[in-house]
Design a protein around this motif. Structure first.
Motif, mmCIF file in Angstrom:
data_model
loop_
_atom_site.group_PDB
_atom_site.id
_atom_site.type_symbol
_atom_site.label_atom_id
_atom_site.label_comp_id
_atom_site.label_asym_id
_atom_site.label_seq_id
_atom_site.Cartn_x
_atom_site.Cartn_y
_atom_site.Cartn_z
ATOM 1 N N PHE A 96 0.718 -1.449 -0.104
ATOM 2 C CA PHE A 96 -0.353 -0.268 -0.707
ATOM 3 C C PHE A 96 0.684 0.731 -0.199
ATOM 4 N N PHE A 97 2.009 1.295 0.994
ATOM 5 C CA PHE A 97 2.755 2.216 1.067
ATOM 6 C C PHE A 97 3.390 2.995 -0.159
ATOM 7 N N PHE A 98 3.655 2.127 -1.155
ATOM 8 C CA PHE A 98 5.340 1.829 -1.866
ATOM 9 C C PHE A 98 4.738 0.767 -3.317
ATOM 10 N N GLY A 99 3.757 0.432 -3.238
ATOM 11 C CA GLY A 99 2.891 -0.221 -4.542
ATOM 12 C C GLY A 99 3.412 -1.458 -4.427
ATOM 13 N N ARG A 100 4.232 -2.139 -5.882
ATOM 14 C CA ARG A 100 4.112 -3.433 -5.819
ATOM 15 C C ARG A 100 5.810 -3.053 -5.864
ATOM 16 N N PRO A 101 7.462 -4.218 -5.267
ATOM 17 C CA PRO A 101 8.442 -4.145 -5.597
ATOM 18 C C PRO A 101 9.071 -3.419 -6.302
ATOM 19 N N LEU A 102 9.829 -3.081 -6.620
ATOM 20 C CA LEU A 102 10.503 -2.667 -8.132
ATOM 21 C C LEU A 102 11.087 -4.165 -8.519
ATOM 22 N N SER A 103 11.402 -5.017 -7.447
ATOM 23 C CA SER A 103 11.530 -6.363 -8.516
ATOM 24 C C SER A 103 10.425 -6.913 -9.287
ATOM 25 N N ILE A 104 9.781 -6.807 -8.488
ATOM 26 C CA ILE A 104 8.544 -7.525 -9.209
ATOM 27 C C ILE A 104 7.793 -6.856 -10.147
ATOM 28 N N LEU A 105 8.131 -5.638 -10.559
ATOM 29 C CA LEU A 105 8.410 -4.143 -12.267
ATOM 30 C C LEU A 105 8.399 -4.589 -12.875
ATOM 31 N N ILE A 106 10.452 -4.821 -12.385
ATOM 32 C CA ILE A 106 10.931 -4.950 -13.818
ATOM 33 C C ILE A 106 10.943 -6.057 -14.209
ATOM 34 N N LYS A 107 10.448 -7.099 -13.958
ATOM 35 C CA LYS A 107 10.212 -8.803 -14.353
ATOM 36 C C LYS A 107 9.718 -8.639 -15.248
ATOM 37 N N GLY A 108 8.501 -7.443 -15.343
ATOM 38 C CA GLY A 108 7.447 -7.542 -16.352
ATOM 39 C C GLY A 108 7.519 -6.681 -17.760
ATOM 40 N N TYR A 109 9.191 -6.235 -17.451
ATOM 41 C CA TYR A 109 10.113 -6.170 -18.624
ATOM 42 C C TYR A 109 10.765 -6.757 -19.186
ATOM 43 N N GLY A 110 10.798 -7.920 -18.571
ATOM 44 C CA GLY A 110 11.912 -9.035 -19.233
ATOM 45 C C GLY A 110 13.587 -9.424 -18.762
ATOM 46 N N ILE A 111 13.018 -8.982 -16.885
ATOM 47 C CA ILE A 111 14.556 -8.961 -16.024
ATOM 48 C C ILE A 111 14.488 -9.567 -15.307
ATOM 49 N N ILE A 112 15.003 -10.756 -14.562
ATOM 50 C CA ILE A 112 15.223 -10.717 -13.153
ATOM 51 C C ILE A 112 16.045 -10.383 -12.046
ATOM 52 N N ALA A 113 15.284 -9.949 -11.316
ATOM 53 C CA ALA A 113 16.172 -9.985 -10.037
ATOM 54 C C ALA A 113 16.762 -9.927 -8.727
ATOM 55 N N THR A 114 17.301 -10.475 -8.560
ATOM 56 C CA THR A 114 17.428 -11.182 -7.496
ATOM 57 C C THR A 114 18.689 -10.446 -6.595
ATOM 58 N N GLN A 115 17.398 -10.219 -4.983
ATOM 59 C CA GLN A 115 18.394 -9.566 -4.023
ATOM 60 C C GLN A 115 20.034 -10.440 -3.367
ATOM 61 N N ASN A 116 20.739 -9.970 -3.069
ATOM 62 C CA ASN A 116 22.224 -10.518 -2.788
ATOM 63 C C ASN A 116 22.587 -9.358 -1.566
ATOM 64 N N GLY A 117 21.588 -9.716 -0.441
ATOM 65 C CA GLY A 117 22.402 -9.336 0.922
ATOM 66 C C GLY A 117 21.370 -7.798 0.554
ATOM 67 N N LYS A 118 22.347 -6.551 0.152
ATOM 68 C CA LYS A 118 21.828 -5.028 0.169
ATOM 69 C C LYS A 118 22.082 -4.986 -0.407
ATOM 70 N N SER A 119 22.752 -5.644 -1.842
ATOM 71 C CA SER A 119 22.770 -5.600 -3.452
ATOM 72 C C SER A 119 21.906 -6.453 -4.506
ATOM 73 N N PHE A 120 21.714 -5.635 -5.878
ATOM 74 C CA PHE A 120 20.825 -7.137 -6.446
ATOM 75 C C PHE A 120 21.744 -7.352 -7.887
ATOM 76 N N SER A 121 21.364 -8.276 -8.523
ATOM 77 C CA SER A 121 22.238 -9.511 -9.427
ATOM 78 C C SER A 121 21.159 -9.220 -10.142
ATOM 79 N N LEU A 122 21.113 -9.204 -12.246
ATOM 80 C CA LEU A 122 20.393 -9.226 -12.981
ATOM 81 C C LEU A 122 20.028 -9.859 -14.178
ATOM 82 N N ARG A 123 19.353 -9.939 -14.842
ATOM 83 C CA ARG A 123 20.003 -10.989 -15.583
ATOM 84 C C ARG A 123 18.585 -10.747 -16.637
ATOM 85 N N LYS A 124 18.595 -11.451 -17.855
ATOM 86 C CA LYS A 124 17.591 -11.251 -18.775
ATOM 87 C C LYS A 124 17.065 -12.156 -18.577
ATOM 88 N N LEU A 125 16.005 -12.050 -18.843
ATOM 89 C CA LEU A 125 14.914 -13.479 -18.685
ATOM 90 C C LEU A 125 15.240 -14.647 -20.573
#
Length: 218
Positions: free
Chosen positions: A189-218
């Motif tokens: 409610f406060f911030f909407g859907r997590p960005l990791s979910i939003l970018i998946k809809g555009y073809g990118i997988i975001a995996t959280q690693n501690g405080k950072s993220f790794s990205l890969r294309k679907l």
């Protein structure tokens, strides 16, 4: 007289967006809680029921969450095909009738509410919401994601920008939960859907690693 057959088809297509007329439901003890709501921000892709298509939003809307990772309204009981809040259902649910869409069409885009309509002036999270919207703008995310997917091997700078946005998005949610003692379920409610979910809809997988993220294309 048109009567709902209670087949559940409409409920499976997604929970309703909320309108001004639904505000009293958020104030009732047994009504809709903030943990039941997801904010879809301006620029996000969302399913438009009357048009039957996924389109970018022209304005922020609040919707009843789905269940089990799907869009099926969380208040729809799959086993019995019954709405668990039928007597106090939102306006769109009252107007929606699959055999006659006109009543829903008349109110569909009118008097929709946003987070500012729900939260009182001076609410401590409002300032953080504004900052989050600026730094994690869905329109900008869509542009960056599209550019990265188009030329993934040469998109290091774009991927870096996306990772910074993902880190900020995750961090602000953790901060609010820790400092304001708000439940994790209310962050949608406060911030909407997590960005990791939003970018998946555009073809990118975001995996959280501690405080950072790794990205890969679907």
């Amino acid at each position: 007289m048109n009567e709902c057959k209670q087949c559940g088809t409409c409920c499976r297509k997604g929970g309703p967006a909320l309108h001004t007329q639904d505000l009293p439901l958020l104030k009732e003890a047994d009504g809709i809680d903030l943990t039941d709501i997801v904010t879809l921000r301006k620029g996000e892709m969302a399913y438009d029921q009357p048009q039957g298509a996924v389109l970018p939003l022209n304005e922020e809307i609040l919707k009843i969450k789905g269940s089990g990772g799907e869009w099926t309204c969380k208040f729809f009981a799959l086993s019995s095909q019954v709405c668990r809040i039928y007597k106090n259902r939102p306006l769109e649910c009252q107007k929606l009738f699959c055999e006659d869409p006109e009543p829903l069409m008349e109110i569909y885009s009118k008097d929709r509410i946003s987070r500012k309509d729900v939260l009182p002036d001076g609410h401590p999270v409002l300032e953080l919401i504004e900052e989050h919207d600026k730094k994690c703008d869905p329109i900008k995310i869509a542009e960056l994601a599209a550019a990265a997917v188009e030329d993934w091997t040469n998109s290091d700078k774009i991927q870096s920008d996306l990772r910074e946005m993902l880190i900020f998005d995750a961090s602000i949610r953790e901060l609010v939960m820790e400092k304001a003692k708000l439940p994790e379920e209310s962050m949608d409610f406060f911030f909407g859907r997590p960005l990791s979910i939003l970018i998946k809809g555009y073809g990118i997988i975001a995996t959280q690693n501690g405080k950072s993220f790794s990205l890969r294309k679907l």
